[in-house]
Design a protein around this motif. Structure first.
Motif, mmCIF file in Angstrom:
data_model
loop_
_atom_site.group_PDB
_atom_site.id
_atom_site.type_symbol
_atom_site.label_atom_id
_atom_site.label_comp_id
_atom_site.label_asym_id
_atom_site.label_seq_id
_atom_site.Cartn_x
_atom_site.Cartn_y
_atom_site.Cartn_z
ATOM 1 N N MET A 172 -12.402 3.371 1.982
ATOM 2 C CA MET A 172 -12.025 4.107 3.189
ATOM 3 C C MET A 172 -10.839 3.427 3.851
ATOM 4 S SD MET A 172 -15.398 3.182 5.414
ATOM 5 C CE MET A 172 -16.051 1.523 5.436
ATOM 6 N N TRP A 173 -10.185 4.146 4.745
ATOM 7 C CA TRP A 173 -8.937 3.675 5.351
ATOM 8 C C TRP A 173 -9.071 2.298 6.002
ATOM 9 C CZ3 TRP A 173 -5.301 6.467 3.386
ATOM 10 C CH2 TRP A 173 -5.470 7.840 3.169
ATOM 11 N N PRO A 174 -10.108 2.029 6.823
ATOM 12 C CA PRO A 174 -10.196 0.705 7.445
ATOM 13 C C PRO A 174 -10.294 -0.430 6.428
ATOM 14 C CG PRO A 174 -11.657 2.237 8.561
ATOM 15 C CD PRO A 174 -11.186 2.914 7.317
ATOM 16 N N SER A 175 -11.060 -0.233 5.365
ATOM 17 C CA SER A 175 -11.237 -1.301 4.377
ATOM 18 C C SER A 175 -9.968 -1.528 3.552
ATOM 19 C CB SER A 175 -12.405 -0.982 3.452
ATOM 20 O OG SER A 175 -13.611 -0.986 4.174
ATOM 21 N N LEU A 176 -9.216 -0.464 3.306
ATOM 22 C CA LEU A 176 -7.959 -0.621 2.589
ATOM 23 C C LEU A 176 -7.018 -1.564 3.326
ATOM 24 C CD1 LEU A 176 -7.342 3.075 1.493
ATOM 25 C CD2 LEU A 176 -7.805 1.141 -0.036
ATOM 26 N N VAL A 177 -7.094 -1.524 4.666
ATOM 27 C CA VAL A 177 -6.188 -2.349 5.479
ATOM 28 C C VAL A 177 -6.877 -3.619 5.964
ATOM 29 C CG1 VAL A 177 -4.765 -2.411 7.563
ATOM 30 C CG2 VAL A 177 -4.890 -0.313 6.200
ATOM 31 N N GLU A 178 -7.968 -3.473 6.708
ATOM 32 C CA GLU A 178 -8.600 -4.632 7.345
ATOM 33 C C GLU A 178 -9.228 -5.584 6.334
ATOM 34 O OE1 GLU A 178 -9.758 -3.098 11.781
ATOM 35 O OE2 GLU A 178 -11.237 -2.750 10.210
ATOM 36 N N GLU A 179 -9.733 -5.046 5.231
ATOM 37 C CA GLU A 179 -10.299 -5.902 4.187
ATOM 38 C C GLU A 179 -9.336 -6.057 3.005
ATOM 39 O OE1 GLU A 179 -14.948 -5.436 4.210
ATOM 40 O OE2 GLU A 179 -14.058 -3.487 4.659
ATOM 41 N N ARG A 180 -8.110 -5.560 3.171
ATOM 42 C CA ARG A 180 -6.965 -5.798 2.290
ATOM 43 C C ARG A 180 -7.173 -5.283 0.868
ATOM 44 N NH1 ARG A 180 -7.839 -11.114 2.960
ATOM 45 N NH2 ARG A 180 -6.719 -11.605 1.031
ATOM 46 N N HIS A 181 -7.966 -4.246 0.715
ATOM 47 C CA HIS A 181 -8.171 -3.689 -0.617
ATOM 48 C C HIS A 181 -6.896 -3.080 -1.191
ATOM 49 C CE1 HIS A 181 -12.797 -3.193 0.121
ATOM 50 N NE2 HIS A 181 -12.408 -4.449 0.061
ATOM 51 N N CYS A 182 -5.961 -2.708 -0.310
ATOM 52 C CA CYS A 182 -4.695 -2.161 -0.798
ATOM 53 C C CYS A 182 -3.894 -3.199 -1.582
ATOM 54 C CB CYS A 182 -3.855 -1.614 0.355
ATOM 55 S SG CYS A 182 -3.260 -2.862 1.519
ATOM 56 N N GLU A 183 -4.210 -4.466 -1.415
ATOM 57 C CA GLU A 183 -3.509 -5.516 -2.151
ATOM 58 C C GLU A 183 -3.960 -5.588 -3.611
ATOM 59 O OE1 GLU A 183 -3.181 -8.550 1.713
ATOM 60 O OE2 GLU A 183 -4.316 -9.126 -0.074
ATOM 61 N N VAL A 184 -5.152 -5.092 -3.894
ATOM 62 C CA VAL A 184 -5.722 -5.257 -5.237
ATOM 63 C C VAL A 184 -6.019 -3.911 -5.913
ATOM 64 C CG1 VAL A 184 -6.617 -7.589 -4.930
ATOM 65 C CG2 VAL A 184 -7.966 -5.643 -4.109
ATOM 66 N N MET A 185 -5.488 -2.827 -5.341
ATOM 67 C CA MET A 185 -5.507 -1.520 -5.998
ATOM 68 C C MET A 185 -4.135 -0.883 -5.832
ATOM 69 S SD MET A 185 -9.264 0.226 -5.317
ATOM 70 C CE MET A 185 -9.185 0.231 -3.525
ATOM 71 N N LYS A 186 -3.780 -0.012 -6.767
ATOM 72 C CA LYS A 186 -2.457 0.616 -6.745
ATOM 73 C C LYS A 186 -2.500 2.077 -6.289
ATOM 74 C CE LYS A 186 -0.687 -2.202 -10.583
ATOM 75 N NZ LYS A 186 -0.114 -2.155 -11.972
ATOM 76 N N TYR A 187 -3.634 2.743 -6.497
ATOM 77 C CA TYR A 187 -3.711 4.183 -6.268
ATOM 78 C C TYR A 187 -4.934 4.519 -5.407
ATOM 79 C CZ TYR A 187 -0.755 3.897 -10.423
ATOM 80 O OH TYR A 187 0.221 3.551 -11.317
ATOM 81 N N TYR A 188 -4.751 5.509 -4.534
ATOM 82 C CA TYR A 188 -5.856 5.953 -3.687
ATOM 83 C C TYR A 188 -5.785 7.466 -3.545
ATOM 84 C CZ TYR A 188 -9.120 6.205 0.257
ATOM 85 O OH TYR A 188 -10.192 6.489 1.071
ATOM 86 N N THR A 189 -6.898 8.139 -3.828
ATOM 87 C CA THR A 189 -7.000 9.579 -3.653
ATOM 88 C C THR A 189 -7.828 9.860 -2.406
ATOM 89 O OG1 THR A 189 -6.870 9.983 -6.023
ATOM 90 C CG2 THR A 189 -7.790 11.743 -4.671
ATOM 91 N N SER A 190 -7.225 10.524 -1.431
ATOM 92 C CA SER A 190 -7.911 10.848 -0.176
ATOM 93 C C SER A 190 -8.809 12.055 -0.400
ATOM 94 C CB SER A 190 -6.880 11.145 0.919
ATOM 95 O OG SER A 190 -7.517 11.423 2.142
ATOM 96 N N LEU A 191 -9.939 11.810 -1.066
ATOM 97 C CA LEU A 191 -10.817 12.890 -1.505
ATOM 98 C C LEU A 191 -11.741 13.395 -0.403
ATOM 99 C CD1 LEU A 191 -11.430 14.542 -4.039
ATOM 100 C CD2 LEU A 191 -13.128 12.805 -4.685
ATOM 101 N N ASP A 192 -12.049 12.530 0.575
ATOM 102 C CA ASP A 192 -12.961 12.886 1.671
ATOM 103 C C ASP A 192 -14.287 13.420 1.123
ATOM 104 O OD1 ASP A 192 -10.833 12.208 3.261
ATOM 105 O OD2 ASP A 192 -10.309 14.262 3.800
#
Length: 361
Positions: free
Chosen positions: A219-239
């Motif tokens: 989810m959006w908060p974890s991608l940023v606050e828990e820095r998951h965006c640093e260790v994944m390249k792609y994200y599908t906003s599937l909801d």
């Protein structure tokens, strides 16, 4: 129940702090409690801290709650069991089914798809998801004070963009004990060779970084606050599912409180829940803007037709009948609760869509 040394040392240290500080208080509170946060999300912690402060305010100082952020009192499981046993009074946590057998209602896929639907479904005292969850919490010795949501889940990974179910091909995906989510994900990826691995949320960053798993629901908060965006390249906003945690109190403690203090806590809970929704709705846009600027991170927003393909493959009614219906029939005999809940979720969605259509005119 066996408790870890970590939790006991943390509680002992907290007790020392309380004792040392007791002499400086103008009027000693009747109750001194602890609240344990079972995550490291700063935006979530703001509302938890506010809740603790409001309890003191509305109880006129009769209850003082010390807030322990960022897993300071232990892991999610340790803190929950401590609240269950009464060693810690309150916490906010994710009721996975290994802790709460009836806790699956938070994460049944494709049941809540917007903030408005979330607020209706989890509203107290008669929201269609609040009712079974409160029964599930009572079963394990805690009482719900309010729900905390951090929005929708998508699917992230480091191999390829996921635009169709076929894109799950041979991926290793992290899952949790949220059985509804696991079943829904497996159904959506059926026939693709995708495998799943159970990884604790706190270990997820390292698991992604080391390639133990290729991806996860996120989810959006974890991608940023828990820095998951640093260790994944792609994200599908599937909801495709909606985050919800509950703030709970030890049930025996709650039952013994006088009515005026219960009213004070409920008032604090209402304000903290409203604050949490406001923070998360506002932060969602900020998180999206931050992620758009990351050079090695790509977000895909599927069309409604593409989302419908995932939704249909998830086989949601089968999941409800397999996972939820047996528990509901046992705890709400003769009430056909599965049908009632699904009908109300549909009504909620129709109302939200109608309101949006009216507002657009």
């Amino acid at each position: 129940m066996v408790r870890t040394c970590f939790v006991r040392k943390a509680l002992a240290a907290a007790a020392v702090v309380m004792i040392l500080g007791a002499g400086t208080a103008s009027a000693a509170p009747e109750y001194k409690w602890r609240f344990g946060q079972t995550s490291v999300r700063a935006s979530q912690g703001k509302s938890y801290k506010l809740f603790c402060e409001l309890i003191k305010k509305y109880s006129n100082g009769r209850i003082e709650v010390e807030f322990f952020p960022d897993n300071q009192l232990g892991t999610l499981n340790e803190i929950f069991h401590a609240v269950q046993d009464g060693e810690i009074e309150m916490c906010g946590f994710a009721p996975y089914v290994n802790l709460v057998p009836g806790g699956m209602f938070n994460w049944m896929p494709w049941t809540v798809e917007s903030w408005e639907e979330c607020k209706m479904a989890f509203s107290r005292p008669d929201g269609c998801l609040y009712v079974p969850l409160e029964e599930a919490m009572k079963e394990v010795g805690v009482h719900i004070l309010f729900t905390v949501s951090q929005g929708s889940y998508g699917i992230g990974n480091s191999v390829r963009p996921i635009k169709t179910p076929a894109d799950f091909k041979n991926l290793k995906m992290r899952v949790s004990s949220s059985l509804g989510c696991v079943r829904g994900l497996q159904n959506m990826a059926e026939g693709t060779g995708m495998t799943v691995e159970t990884v604790p949320w706190g270990d997820l960053y390292n698991a992604l970084a080391k390639g133990v798993v290729d991806g996860c629901w996120d989810m959006w908060p974890s991608l940023v606050e828990e820095r998951h965006c640093e260790v994944m390249k792609y994200y599908t906003s599937l909801d495709w599912m909606w985050d919800a945690n509950q703030v709970v109190i030890n049930a025996e403690l709650w039952a013994k409180l006088p009515d005026d203090l219960k009213a004070a806590i409920r008032k604090a809970a209402d304000e903290a829940e409203t604050d949490q929704y406001a923070i998360q709705i506002a932060e969602e846009d900020n998180f999206k803007e931050f992620l758009k600027k990351q050079p090695n991170f790509e977000i895909y927003y599927p069309t409604e037709a593409e989302r419908a393909e995932f939704r249909n493959r998830a086989r949601n009614l089968d999941n409800w009948n397999d996972l939820c219906k047996p528990w509901l029939d046992k705890h709400f005999p003769g009430q056909d609760m599965t049908v009632k809940i699904l009908d109300q979720l549909r009504i909620n969605r129709e109302k939200v869509l109608a309101d949006k259509a009216a507002a657009a005119k």
